[in-house]
Design a protein around this motif. Structure first.
Motif, PDB file in Angstrom:
ATOM      1  N   PRO A 135       0.830  -1.217   0.000  1.00  0.00           N
ATOM      2  CA  PRO A 135       0.000   0.000   0.000  1.00  0.00           C
ATOM      3  C   PRO A 135       0.858   1.258   0.000  1.00  0.00           C
ATOM      4  CG  PRO A 135      -0.819  -1.568   1.624  1.00  0.00           C
ATOM      5  CD  PRO A 135       0.508  -2.096   1.145  1.00  0.00           C
ATOM      6  N   ILE A 136       0.533   2.200  -0.885  1.00  0.00           N
ATOM      7  CA  ILE A 136       1.228   3.481  -0.943  1.00  0.00           C
ATOM      8  C   ILE A 136       0.185   4.591  -1.031  1.00  0.00           C
ATOM      9  CG2 ILE A 136       3.389   2.655  -1.958  1.00  0.00           C
ATOM     10  CD1 ILE A 136       2.316   3.430  -4.699  1.00  0.00           C
ATOM     11  N   PRO A 137       0.506   5.778  -0.517  1.00  0.00           N
ATOM     12  CA  PRO A 137      -0.474   6.870  -0.567  1.00  0.00           C
ATOM     13  C   PRO A 137      -0.630   7.401  -1.985  1.00  0.00           C
ATOM     14  CG  PRO A 137       1.621   7.656   0.285  1.00  0.00           C
ATOM     15  CD  PRO A 137       1.762   6.168   0.147  1.00  0.00           C
ATOM     16  N   ALA A 138      -1.796   7.976  -2.272  1.00  0.00           N
ATOM     17  CA  ALA A 138      -2.013   8.589  -3.582  1.00  0.00           C
ATOM     18  C   ALA A 138      -1.026   9.721  -3.804  1.00  0.00           C
ATOM     19  CB  ALA A 138      -3.447   9.095  -3.687  1.00  0.00           C
ATOM     20  N   SER A 139      -0.678  10.413  -2.735  1.00  0.00           N
ATOM     21  CA  SER A 139       0.337  11.465  -2.805  1.00  0.00           C
ATOM     22  C   SER A 139       0.926  11.667  -1.414  1.00  0.00           C
ATOM     23  CB  SER A 139      -0.251  12.779  -3.328  1.00  0.00           C
ATOM     24  OG  SER A 139      -1.255  13.257  -2.447  1.00  0.00           O
ATOM     25  N   SER A 140       2.090  12.282  -1.354  1.00  0.00           N
ATOM     26  CA  SER A 140       2.743  12.507  -0.055  1.00  0.00           C
ATOM     27  C   SER A 140       3.673  13.710  -0.136  1.00  0.00           C
ATOM     28  CB  SER A 140       3.535  11.268   0.386  1.00  0.00           C
ATOM     29  OG  SER A 140       4.549  10.959  -0.555  1.00  0.00           O
ATOM     30  N   ILE A 141       3.877  14.331   1.029  1.00  0.00           N
ATOM     31  CA  ILE A 141       4.855  15.410   1.182  1.00  0.00           C
ATOM     32  C   ILE A 141       5.780  14.988   2.319  1.00  0.00           C
ATOM     33  CG2 ILE A 141       5.240  17.847   1.685  1.00  0.00           C
ATOM     34  CD1 ILE A 141       2.365  18.382   0.757  1.00  0.00           C
ATOM     35  N   THR A 142       7.067  14.841   2.018  1.00  0.00           N
ATOM     36  CA  THR A 142       8.022  14.317   2.997  1.00  0.00           C
ATOM     37  C   THR A 142       9.191  15.272   3.165  1.00  0.00           C
ATOM     38  OG1 THR A 142       7.458  12.087   2.220  1.00  0.00           O
ATOM     39  CG2 THR A 142       9.337  12.291   3.701  1.00  0.00           C
TER      40      THR A 142
ATOM     41  N   GLY B  20      -1.107   4.204   8.171  1.00  0.00           N
ATOM     42  CA  GLY B  20      -1.407   2.969   7.448  1.00  0.00           C
ATOM     43  C   GLY B  20      -0.396   2.571   6.398  1.00  0.00           C
ATOM     44  N   TYR B  21       0.701   3.337   6.258  1.00  0.00           N
ATOM     45  CA  TYR B  21       1.719   3.049   5.248  1.00  0.00           C
ATOM     46  C   TYR B  21       3.076   2.875   5.921  1.00  0.00           C
ATOM     47  CZ  TYR B  21      -1.926   5.213   2.391  1.00  0.00           C
ATOM     48  OH  TYR B  21      -3.127   5.539   1.802  1.00  0.00           O
ATOM     49  N   TYR B  22       3.848   1.884   5.450  1.00  0.00           N
ATOM     50  CA  TYR B  22       5.210   1.711   5.945  1.00  0.00           C
ATOM     51  C   TYR B  22       6.138   2.704   5.258  1.00  0.00           C
ATOM     52  CZ  TYR B  22       4.471  -2.636   8.545  1.00  0.00           C
ATOM     53  OH  TYR B  22       4.075  -3.572   9.468  1.00  0.00           O
ATOM     54  N   ILE B  23       6.970   3.383   6.058  1.00  0.00           N
ATOM     55  CA  ILE B  23       8.001   4.255   5.506  1.00  0.00           C
ATOM     56  C   ILE B  23       9.311   3.986   6.251  1.00  0.00           C
ATOM     57  CG2 ILE B  23       6.384   6.069   4.823  1.00  0.00           C
ATOM     58  CD1 ILE B  23       7.354   7.676   7.274  1.00  0.00           C
ATOM     59  N   PRO B  24      10.476   4.092   5.578  1.00  0.00           N
ATOM     60  CA  PRO B  24      11.749   3.920   6.275  1.00  0.00           C
ATOM     61  C   PRO B  24      12.049   5.131   7.134  1.00  0.00           C
ATOM     62  CG  PRO B  24      12.133   4.546   3.999  1.00  0.00           C
ATOM     63  CD  PRO B  24      10.648   4.359   4.142  1.00  0.00           C
ATOM     64  N   GLU B  25      12.558   4.910   8.332  1.00  0.00           N
ATOM     65  CA  GLU B  25      12.931   6.041   9.183  1.00  0.00           C
ATOM     66  C   GLU B  25      14.116   6.782   8.587  1.00  0.00           C
ATOM     67  OE1 GLU B  25      13.526   4.780  13.192  1.00  0.00           O
ATOM     68  OE2 GLU B  25      11.437   4.175  13.468  1.00  0.00           O
TER      69      GLU B  25
ATOM     70  N   ARG C 166      12.093  13.547   8.580  1.00  0.00           N
ATOM     71  CA  ARG C 166      11.764  14.369   9.740  1.00  0.00           C
ATOM     72  C   ARG C 166      10.264  14.600   9.891  1.00  0.00           C
ATOM     73  NH1 ARG C 166      15.698  12.642  11.840  1.00  0.00           N
ATOM     74  NH2 ARG C 166      17.744  13.642  11.682  1.00  0.00           N
ATOM     75  N   LYS C 167       9.543  14.572   8.767  1.00  0.00           N
ATOM     76  CA  LYS C 167       8.101  14.786   8.794  1.00  0.00           C
ATOM     77  C   LYS C 167       7.516  14.249   7.500  1.00  0.00           C
ATOM     78  CE  LYS C 167       4.658  18.530   8.939  1.00  0.00           C
ATOM     79  NZ  LYS C 167       4.473  20.011   8.965  1.00  0.00           N
ATOM     80  N   ALA C 168       6.322  13.658   7.575  1.00  0.00           N
ATOM     81  CA  ALA C 168       5.688  13.138   6.367  1.00  0.00           C
ATOM     82  C   ALA C 168       4.183  13.289   6.474  1.00  0.00           C
ATOM     83  CB  ALA C 168       6.062  11.677   6.144  1.00  0.00           C
ATOM     84  N   ILE C 169       3.569  13.687   5.370  1.00  0.00           N
ATOM     85  CA  ILE C 169       2.119  13.811   5.272  1.00  0.00           C
ATOM     86  C   ILE C 169       1.652  12.868   4.176  1.00  0.00           C
ATOM     87  CG2 ILE C 169       0.175  15.353   4.847  1.00  0.00           C
ATOM     88  CD1 ILE C 169       2.073  17.683   5.593  1.00  0.00           C
ATOM     89  N   MET C 170       0.816  11.911   4.543  1.00  0.00           N
ATOM     90  CA  MET C 170       0.313  10.934   3.581  1.00  0.00           C
ATOM     91  C   MET C 170      -1.017  11.407   2.983  1.00  0.00           C
ATOM     92  SD  MET C 170       2.627   8.434   3.814  1.00  0.00           S
ATOM     93  CE  MET C 170       3.837   9.755   3.998  1.00  0.00           C
ATOM     94  N   ASP C 171      -1.277  10.969   1.743  1.00  0.00           N
ATOM     95  CA  ASP C 171      -2.513  11.342   1.042  1.00  0.00           C
ATOM     96  C   ASP C 171      -2.743  12.844   1.147  1.00  0.00           C
ATOM     97  OD1 ASP C 171      -3.261   8.728   0.139  1.00  0.00           O
ATOM     98  OD2 ASP C 171      -3.844   8.253   2.194  1.00  0.00           O
ATOM     99  N   ALA C 172      -1.743  13.578   0.646  1.00  0.00           N
ATOM    100  CA  ALA C 172      -1.701  15.031   0.825  1.00  0.00           C
ATOM    101  C   ALA C 172      -2.556  15.801  -0.168  1.00  0.00           C
ATOM    102  CB  ALA C 172      -0.246  15.512   0.726  1.00  0.00           C
ATOM    103  N   GLY C 173      -3.143  15.117  -1.153  1.00  0.00           N
ATOM    104  CA  GLY C 173      -4.000  15.800  -2.109  1.00  0.00           C
ATOM    105  C   GLY C 173      -3.259  16.743  -3.038  1.00  0.00           C
ATOM    106  N   ILE C 174      -2.067  16.344  -3.492  1.00  0.00           N
ATOM    107  CA  ILE C 174      -1.243  17.195  -4.346  1.00  0.00           C
ATOM    108  C   ILE C 174      -1.816  17.248  -5.762  1.00  0.00           C
ATOM    109  CG2 ILE C 174       1.078  17.583  -5.246  1.00  0.00           C
ATOM    110  CD1 ILE C 174       2.141  15.951  -2.904  1.00  0.00           C
TER     111      ILE C 174
END
Length: 276
Positions: free
Chosen positions: A53-60, A232-237, A254-262
């Motif tokens: 599972p991966i988000p539709a979009s993300s800001i990391t 709900g998504y796995y991400i590497p630290e 340092r920070k991540a926003i999943m399904d960010a609606g980009i």
């Protein structure tokens, strides 16, 4: 017969009930899956990785640390950047990514835009504020290092599974996680002849990649020891790329926003050369 997914669910509930520990649970999956379903192939494992599972979009937000050896001394540089990413379920695109550096001032505004197509092809553009234009990365540039790191432009691409042939090499425990070990031989114009993957058998997350140009010694190694669940998504630290000469680059989240609606207009050359 139980499906592989059902087996994973069964072991998950056993773990929640503290009936068995993690290592025994995964070994249980291996033995029972092979007994009921037959041995899994390298291609099937890589497809499981791709189907996580991966988000539709993300800001990391990343902190980038570059450590290099010069004249017997270690030199350290720290950078910060934001990665905007959008994944597509349909159409000609597989993924679009835009990286924008924010700190320090010397690299602020520098960016990289990547379009990954479903057929495995890639388009990349690099932007330096002083040039005031985006430069398209050609095939000869793919082997060059990105921003003085141990990552090349090719390493930052989203490679299609069809660009490699896969072979299982067995099972090894890495960082306490039983892992599938996979050999991936390039069938495209990659700068690497082959790669070796360690893939967590429980989560199908990549824990380690060795990169080979020739011979039996890797030219560099990528490691991602720990993953965490975020929304709900796995991400590497963090991801650490170490070259054979000892130089090292660490990308720490340092920070991540999943399904960010980009929106799509972020992933354009016009936005890439925008200077704030």
């Amino acid at each position: 017969l139980l499906s592989a997914y059902s087996l994973h669910l069964l072991v998950y509930f056993l773990l929640m009930a503290k009936m068995i520990n993690k290592t025994k649970a995964i070994l249980f999956i291996i033995l029972l899956s092979q007994l009921l379903l037959g041995e899994i192939t390298g291609l099937e494992i890589m497809n499981q990785v791709r189907n996580n599972p991966i988000p539709a979009s993300s800001i990391t937000h990343f902190e980038l640390t570059i450590i290099k050896k010069k004249k017997g001394r270690l030199k350290k540089k720290v950078r910060e950047f934001v990665r905007y990413q959008k994944n597509y379920k349909f159409g000609k695109y597989n993924r679009k990514t835009l990286v924008r550096f924010s700190k320090p001032a010397i690299v602020k505004g520098t960016g990289l835009l990547n379009w990954s197509y479903r057929n495995g092809e890639q388009d990349q553009w690099f932007f330096l504020p002083k040039l005031k234009t985006a430069k398209k990365i050609n095939s000869k540039d793919r082997s060059k290092t990105f921003m003085g790191t141990n990552f090349t432009y090719e390493d930052l691409e989203s490679n299609a599974i069809s660009n490699h042939t896969y072979k299982t090499l067995g099972i090894e425990t890495l960082y306490g996680y039983p892992c599938h070990v996979i050999e991936a031989i390039s069938s495209s114009s990659s700068i690497y002849k082959w790669k070796k993957y360690w893939i967590d058998m429980a989560t199908f997350q990549i824990k380690k990649i060795e990169y080979y140009e020739s011979g039996t010694s890797p030219i560099k190694v990528l490691t991602a020891q720990k993953h965490k669940l975020l929304e709900g998504y796995y991400i590497p630290e963090s991801m650490v790329m170490t070259s054979s000469n000892g130089d090292q680059t660490t990308m720490a989240i340092r920070k991540a926003i999943m399904d960010a609606g980009i929106q799509d207009d972020i992933f354009t050359q016009k936005f890439l050369i925008r200077i704030k």
